[in-house]
Design a protein around this motif. Structure first.
Motif, PDB file in Angstrom:
ATOM      1  N   LEU A  49     -24.587 -20.176 -18.229  1.00 33.33           N
ATOM      2  CA  LEU A  49     -23.370 -20.477 -17.470  1.00 33.33           C
ATOM      3  C   LEU A  49     -23.664 -20.583 -15.980  1.00 33.33           C
ATOM      4  CD1 LEU A  49     -20.231 -20.652 -17.157  1.00 33.33           C
ATOM      5  CD2 LEU A  49     -20.232 -18.143 -17.057  1.00 33.33           C
ATOM      6  N   ALA A  50     -23.127 -21.624 -15.376  1.00 33.06           N
ATOM      7  CA  ALA A  50     -23.126 -21.755 -13.918  1.00 33.06           C
ATOM      8  C   ALA A  50     -21.696 -21.599 -13.427  1.00 33.06           C
ATOM      9  CB  ALA A  50     -23.678 -23.104 -13.494  1.00 33.06           C
ATOM     10  N   ARG A 109     -15.531 -31.256  -4.491  1.00 28.83           N
ATOM     11  CA  ARG A 109     -14.529 -31.657  -5.472  1.00 28.83           C
ATOM     12  C   ARG A 109     -15.000 -31.244  -6.868  1.00 28.83           C
ATOM     13  NH1 ARG A 109     -10.388 -34.848  -3.385  1.00 28.83           N
ATOM     14  NH2 ARG A 109     -10.783 -35.584  -1.251  1.00 28.83           N
ATOM     15  N   VAL A 110     -14.151 -31.431  -7.856  1.00 30.27           N
ATOM     16  CA  VAL A 110     -14.412 -30.882  -9.183  1.00 30.27           C
ATOM     17  C   VAL A 110     -15.764 -31.312  -9.732  1.00 30.27           C
ATOM     18  CG1 VAL A 110     -13.635 -30.879 -11.583  1.00 30.27           C
ATOM     19  CG2 VAL A 110     -11.959 -30.639  -9.739  1.00 30.27           C
ATOM     20  N   ALA A 111     -16.071 -32.598  -9.638  1.00 26.02           N
ATOM     21  CA  ALA A 111     -17.279 -33.131 -10.281  1.00 26.02           C
ATOM     22  C   ALA A 111     -18.572 -32.624  -9.660  1.00 26.02           C
ATOM     23  CB  ALA A 111     -17.250 -34.653 -10.251  1.00 26.02           C
ATOM     24  N   VAL A 112     -18.511 -32.021  -8.473  1.00 19.68           N
ATOM     25  CA  VAL A 112     -19.749 -31.517  -7.865  1.00 19.68           C
ATOM     26  C   VAL A 112     -20.354 -30.419  -8.731  1.00 19.68           C
ATOM     27  CG1 VAL A 112     -18.788 -29.646  -6.440  1.00 19.68           C
ATOM     28  CG2 VAL A 112     -20.777 -30.931  -5.629  1.00 19.68           C
ATOM     29  N   ALA A 113     -19.531 -29.750  -9.533  1.00 20.32           N
ATOM     30  CA  ALA A 113     -20.032 -28.690 -10.415  1.00 20.32           C
ATOM     31  C   ALA A 113     -21.011 -29.238 -11.446  1.00 20.32           C
ATOM     32  CB  ALA A 113     -18.870 -27.997 -11.112  1.00 20.32           C
ATOM     33  N   ASP A 114     -20.818 -30.489 -11.864  1.00 22.27           N
ATOM     34  CA  ASP A 114     -21.720 -31.071 -12.855  1.00 22.27           C
ATOM     35  C   ASP A 114     -23.132 -31.188 -12.308  1.00 22.27           C
ATOM     36  OD1 ASP A 114     -19.589 -31.306 -14.588  1.00 22.27           O
ATOM     37  OD2 ASP A 114     -19.137 -33.369 -14.012  1.00 22.27           O
ATOM     38  N   MET A 126     -23.356 -24.729 -19.575  1.00 24.92           N
ATOM     39  CA  MET A 126     -21.942 -24.952 -19.289  1.00 24.92           C
ATOM     40  C   MET A 126     -21.651 -24.512 -17.866  1.00 24.92           C
ATOM     41  SD  MET A 126     -20.368 -22.057 -21.858  1.00 24.92           S
ATOM     42  CE  MET A 126     -21.115 -20.425 -22.005  1.00 24.92           C
ATOM     43  N   VAL A 127     -20.559 -25.033 -17.325  1.00 30.47           N
ATOM     44  CA  VAL A 127     -20.218 -24.743 -15.935  1.00 30.47           C
ATOM     45  C   VAL A 127     -18.716 -24.542 -15.811  1.00 30.47           C
ATOM     46  CG1 VAL A 127     -19.964 -27.186 -15.287  1.00 30.47           C
ATOM     47  CG2 VAL A 127     -20.514 -25.485 -13.545  1.00 30.47           C
ATOM     48  N   VAL A 128     -18.350 -23.637 -14.922  1.00 29.55           N
ATOM     49  CA  VAL A 128     -16.947 -23.418 -14.556  1.00 29.55           C
ATOM     50  C   VAL A 128     -16.853 -23.514 -13.038  1.00 29.55           C
ATOM     51  CG1 VAL A 128     -14.998 -21.820 -14.515  1.00 29.55           C
ATOM     52  CG2 VAL A 128     -16.501 -21.913 -16.515  1.00 29.55           C
ATOM     53  N   ILE A 129     -15.924 -24.328 -12.558  1.00 32.87           N
ATOM     54  CA  ILE A 129     -15.691 -24.400 -11.125  1.00 32.87           C
ATOM     55  C   ILE A 129     -14.312 -23.854 -10.815  1.00 32.87           C
ATOM     56  CG2 ILE A 129     -14.945 -26.826 -11.278  1.00 32.87           C
ATOM     57  CD1 ILE A 129     -16.021 -27.173  -8.390  1.00 32.87           C
ATOM     58  N   LEU A 130     -14.267 -22.968  -9.821  1.00 28.89           N
ATOM     59  CA  LEU A 130     -13.003 -22.448  -9.279  1.00 28.89           C
ATOM     60  C   LEU A 130     -12.743 -23.228  -8.001  1.00 28.89           C
ATOM     61  CD1 LEU A 130     -14.252 -20.162 -11.082  1.00 28.89           C
ATOM     62  CD2 LEU A 130     -13.172 -18.507  -9.543  1.00 28.89           C
ATOM     63  N   ILE A 131     -11.616 -23.911  -7.934  1.00 34.30           N
ATOM     64  CA  ILE A 131     -11.388 -24.816  -6.824  1.00 34.30           C
ATOM     65  C   ILE A 131      -9.925 -24.803  -6.404  1.00 34.30           C
ATOM     66  CG2 ILE A 131     -10.963 -26.808  -8.343  1.00 34.30           C
ATOM     67  CD1 ILE A 131     -12.585 -28.490  -6.269  1.00 34.30           C
ATOM     68  N   GLY A 132      -9.692 -24.952  -5.107  1.00 33.75           N
ATOM     69  CA  GLY A 132      -8.332 -25.007  -4.588  1.00 33.75           C
ATOM     70  C   GLY A 132      -7.658 -26.313  -4.973  1.00 33.75           C
ATOM     71  N   GLU A 133      -6.498 -26.219  -5.601  1.00 35.43           N
ATOM     72  CA  GLU A 133      -5.782 -27.414  -6.033  1.00 35.43           C
ATOM     73  C   GLU A 133      -4.969 -27.998  -4.879  1.00 35.43           C
ATOM     74  OE1 GLU A 133      -4.915 -26.903 -10.682  1.00 35.43           O
ATOM     75  OE2 GLU A 133      -3.741 -25.542  -9.454  1.00 35.43           O
ATOM     76  N   PHE A 191     -13.707 -26.418 -16.742  1.00 36.36           N
ATOM     77  CA  PHE A 191     -14.835 -26.022 -17.585  1.00 36.36           C
ATOM     78  C   PHE A 191     -15.462 -27.249 -18.240  1.00 36.36           C
ATOM     79  CE2 PHE A 191     -16.091 -25.281 -22.044  1.00 36.36           C
ATOM     80  CZ  PHE A 191     -17.242 -24.551 -21.814  1.00 36.36           C
ATOM     81  N   THR A 192     -16.798 -27.298 -18.262  1.00 39.56           N
ATOM     82  CA  THR A 192     -17.508 -28.415 -18.870  1.00 39.56           C
ATOM     83  C   THR A 192     -18.697 -27.909 -19.679  1.00 39.56           C
ATOM     84  OG1 THR A 192     -16.968 -29.750 -16.923  1.00 39.56           O
ATOM     85  CG2 THR A 192     -18.573 -30.669 -18.468  1.00 39.56           C
ATOM     86  N   TRP A 193     -18.829 -28.423 -20.889  1.00 32.04           N
ATOM     87  CA  TRP A 193     -20.010 -28.159 -21.717  1.00 32.04           C
ATOM     88  C   TRP A 193     -21.026 -29.275 -21.475  1.00 32.04           C
ATOM     89  CZ3 TRP A 193     -22.324 -24.550 -24.584  1.00 32.04           C
ATOM     90  CH2 TRP A 193     -23.342 -24.958 -25.450  1.00 32.04           C
ATOM     91  N   ALA A 194     -22.308 -28.920 -21.460  1.00 34.08           N
ATOM     92  CA  ALA A 194     -23.390 -29.871 -21.233  1.00 34.08           C
ATOM     93  C   ALA A 194     -23.122 -30.732 -20.001  1.00 34.08           C
ATOM     94  CB  ALA A 194     -23.590 -30.758 -22.467  1.00 34.08           C
ATOM     95  N   PRO A 195     -22.932 -30.118 -18.841  1.00 35.88           N
ATOM     96  CA  PRO A 195     -22.583 -30.876 -17.635  1.00 35.88           C
ATOM     97  C   PRO A 195     -23.735 -31.736 -17.133  1.00 35.88           C
ATOM     98  CG  PRO A 195     -23.022 -28.572 -17.095  1.00 35.88           C
ATOM     99  CD  PRO A 195     -23.045 -28.674 -18.588  1.00 35.88           C
ATOM    100  N   ARG A 196     -23.389 -32.882 -16.610  1.00 40.73           N
ATOM    101  CA  ARG A 196     -24.361 -33.778 -15.998  1.00 40.73           C
ATOM    102  C   ARG A 196     -23.619 -34.736 -15.081  1.00 40.73           C
ATOM    103  NH1 ARG A 196     -23.346 -35.520 -21.086  1.00 40.73           N
ATOM    104  NH2 ARG A 196     -22.822 -37.735 -21.369  1.00 40.73           N
TER     105      ARG A 196
END
Length: 271
Positions: free
Chosen positions: A116-117, A161-166, A176-183, A197-202
């Motif tokens: 997990l990231a 932004r959200v996709a930077v977590a990938d 897998m990755v979870v990003i906590l981000i201000g909406e 949350f994303t499984w197998a992020p890329r």
């Protein structure tokens, strides 16, 4: 001298104002809003703007994480400043060169990858991160302890932004990755925290590959319930090897006393 603050005309929707921050049944003065409602709107708008432009204090957050025994990595997106970030969403979805290189070096020094990231990014409300990221993480880690996931140092991404977590997870070789981000702030919620949350992020994944849990804050979804839903998604993703539109949140949280919630009638229809 006292002023009557009641709407000029009675409205059956007034009863709902006790139950929601939504701007309903505000009344009117002639054809306009009452002064109090107009001033409240302007104040909420100012709060939303401030939330967008409040700087993300990564150093302070890193220090608090260190006090809790958690390592962190200070990173930055390809958006050099806030003005660029707001004008170029695409740059907020990628890391700058220095941050990407830092993650590559970390991965080389820590082979084997991670389960997990965890990523924390300011998004459109660093106020939300400032208020809710650490309390949520505490509840999440309490509930996730039994799973024994190997977790990477927490990545703190400025102008993200959200996709930077990938990209963060891909460079760290995380499953897998979870990003906590201000909406994006609303006029009744300038501090709403979102979890993605994303499984197998890329790099290159779309929102269809992510699961979102939104409105995590004291007046919205509680830390405990948000953590419960996230852990359910992570366990199911690990079992089924997928996330996003193909993974539904079927988690259930029973009431403590086992009782069912009462069914309430529609006050507009009378008793």
């Amino acid at each position: 001298m006292t002023h009557d603050k009641r709407p000029a005309l009675d409205n059956p929707w007034r009863e709902l104002r006790r139950l929601t921050p939504a701007r309903i049944a505000l009344g009117r003065a002639g054809t306009s809003l009452p002064t109090e409602a107009q001033l409240d709107f302007q104040f909420a708008h100012a709060q939303a703007r401030d939330a967008v432009h409040l700087p993300f204090d990564r150093a302070a957050l890193a220090a608090e994480l260190a006090e809790r025994g958690r390592d962190s990595l200070l990173l930055h997106s390809a958006a050099a400043d806030r003005h660029t970030y707001l004008q170029r969403p695409d740059l907020g979805r990628r890391l700058d060169d220095d941050s990407a290189q830092r993650l590559r070096q970390h991965a080389e020094a820590n082979p084997g990858g991670y389960d997990l990231a965890l990523v924390i990014a300011d998004g459109l409300s660093s106020l939300a991160v400032q208020r809710h990221a650490l309390p949520f993480l505490q509840r999440f880690e309490e509930q996730a302890a039994e799973d024994g996931w190997r977790t990477a140092p927490i990545a703190l991404v400025e102008q993200g932004r959200v996709a930077v977590a990938d990209e963060v997870a891909q460079l760290l070789e995380a499953k897998m990755v979870v990003i906590l981000i201000g909406e994006r702030p609303g006029l009744s919620s300038p501090d709403s925290l979102g979890l993605y949350f994303t499984w197998a992020p890329r790099v290159g994944l779309t929102d269809a590959s992510r699961n979102c849990i939104s409105n995590v804050r004291l007046e919205g979804l509680s830390y405990g319930l948000a953590a419960h839903r996230l852990i359910y998604l992570m366990r199911e993703a690990s079992r089924r090897q997928l996330s996003g539109v193909n993974l539904k949140d079927d988690s259930q949280v029973p009431l403590l006393d086992g009782a069912e919630q009462p069914v309430r009638g529609n006050f507009l229809l009378g008793s």
